[in-house]
Design an enzyme around this catalytic site. Structure first.
Site, short mmCIF file in Angstrom:
data_model
loop_
_atom_site.label_atom_id
_atom_site.label_comp_id
_atom_site.label_asym_id
_atom_site.label_seq_id
_atom_site.Cartn_x
_atom_site.Cartn_y
_atom_site.Cartn_z
N ALA A 234 -0.56 0.81 -5.37
CA ALA A 234 -1.48 0.18 -4.80
C ALA A 234 -2.09 -1.16 -5.60
O ALA A 234 -2.57 -2.18 -5.41
CB ALA A 234 -2.88 0.96 -4.54
N SER B 55 -12.10 7.06 -6.41
CA SER B 55 -11.12 7.73 -7.18
C SER B 55 -11.73 9.21 -7.64
O SER B 55 -13.02 9.29 -7.71
CB SER B 55 -10.93 6.88 -8.43
OG SER B 55 -9.81 7.96 -9.25
N LYS C 8 3.02 4.20 3.46
CA LYS C 8 4.06 4.83 3.99
C LYS C 8 4.60 5.91 3.16
O LYS C 8 4.44 5.56 2.16
CB LYS C 8 5.09 3.86 4.61
CG LYS C 8 5.42 2.79 3.80
CD LYS C 8 6.11 2.83 2.48
CE LYS C 8 7.03 3.94 2.23
NZ LYS C 8 7.33 4.44 0.65
N ASP D 14 10.21 8.53 0.52
CA ASP D 14 9.82 7.52 -0.30
C ASP D 14 10.36 6.20 0.13
O ASP D 14 9.54 5.12 0.21
CB ASP D 14 9.60 7.59 -1.58
CG ASP D 14 9.21 6.57 -2.65
OD1 ASP D 14 7.94 6.43 -2.24
OD2 ASP D 14 9.71 6.06 -3.38
#
Length: 329
Positions: A16, A37, A98, A178
């Site tokens: 990210a 976080s 995803k 992944d």
């Protein structure tokens, strides 16, 4: 221009920070409101780096912020569904990294919750929003390769970090989830249909409980797709679709860098022509699309139901790898 959508981000994952958050800064219709976080200092540093307005030391605090309209979830795979459901319950739109869901059952729960709450949910396959895949679909629709018959794909790299969440079965890790999911997503786009059967072969060479290498195949109404993915090889990504009248191949099907994106169209007689496409920013393109859908409440091109369809395929591939037989979808 539309009124900017007010975004929050749940987590400071490396992907990210390197890929998505820079695009939150440059996308024209984004207002970066908050980053959360479990490490409050990491959240504060990320806010400072990317110009978000405030930080939180917990995800629940961010979801309670009434100024946040939509959330991006870059948490490990096994946490996507849990926090998507919490975000939906808080009335937030959701963009999930995803694969958005660990299995089809979780995907159904999220899709149903989003539909009931009247919010938008989208799986973060940014590749579908890039000019290269839009052009592939245009070429196929124009009949440039005839009827699609074969898809081949690969996405592999070396993952040496033993502590990485992608090695953790409780967090829905593994090469198929992944990077193999990119190949599955591209095959579904190329055929313009959902597969009916799946077969898979999985290797767990490290004994972690997740697949370190996965080979798979899918049967579509007009043809077959095959792909490989791995955490144990040199970097490799490729994709090609072969039809009755020609074929299309991409040099950078999934992750674009600074080099040109080349689409190679080969005729039935083996004559190639190259089309140069812009590198672009597929993350900005994704955000622009979802922001527009949030503002006018249009249905995304690939809504939560598309993520459910993807989850059904991944479930079938895993089932086949476990049983050693072809699995229906």
């Amino acid at each position: 221009m539309i009124e900017p959508v007010r975004w929050g981000v749940l987590g400071t994952a490396k992907f990210a920070m390197n890929r998505w958050l820079p695009s939150f800064v440059t996308a024209p219709d984004v207002r970066g409101v908050a980053i959360a976080s479990r490490d409050a200092e990491k959240a504060r540093a990320a806010c400072e780096q990317f110009g978000f307005e405030r930080s939180y030391g917990s995800y629940d605090e961010l979801l309670a912020d009434p100024d946040v309209e939509a959330v991006y979830i870059p948490l490990p795979n096994g946490l996507h569904g849990e926090w998507a459901l919490k975000a939906i319950a808080a009335g937030k739109h959701v963009l999930s990294e995803k694969p958005a869901w660990k299995d089809a059952a979780e995907a159904r729960a999220v899709v149903d919750a989003a539909r009931a709450a009247g919010v938008r949910v989208m799986e973060g396959f940014m590749t579908r929003h890039h000019a290269r895949w839009k052009r592939v679909r245009q070429r196929i629709d124009a009949g440039d390769i005839g009827v699609p018959k074969l898809f081949t794909g690969a996405f592999c790299f070396t993952l040496d970090d033993a502590a990485n969440a992608r090695w953790n079965p409780s967090l829905a890790g593994g090469a198929l989830a992944d990077v193999g999911s990119y190949c599955v997503n591209a095959a579904r786009l190329c055929f313009g249909a959902e597969p009916t059967h799946a077969w898979g072969l999985s290797e767990d060479t490290r004994g972690t409980g997740v697949d370190s290498t996965f080979s798979g195949g899918l049967r579509f109404p007009t043809g077959h797709a095959t792909f490989v993915c791995s955490f144990e090889t040199a970097f490799q990504q490729s994709a090609a679709i072969v039809g009755t009248e020609g074929s299309i191949a991409l040099n950078r099907p999934f992750i674009c860098r600074e080099e040109p994106v080349l689409l190679t169209l080969t005729s039935a007689h083996g004559d190639p022509t190259e089309e140069r496409l812009p590198v672009g920013d597929q993350y900005v393109d994704t955000l622009n699309h979802l922001n527009a859908c949030i503002r006018d409440m249009a249905k995304p091109l690939w809504p939560g139901e598309d993520g459910l369809a993807s989850a059904l395929v991944l479930d079938a591939l895993r089932a086949s790898a476990r049983s050693g037989v072809v699995a229906p979808i």
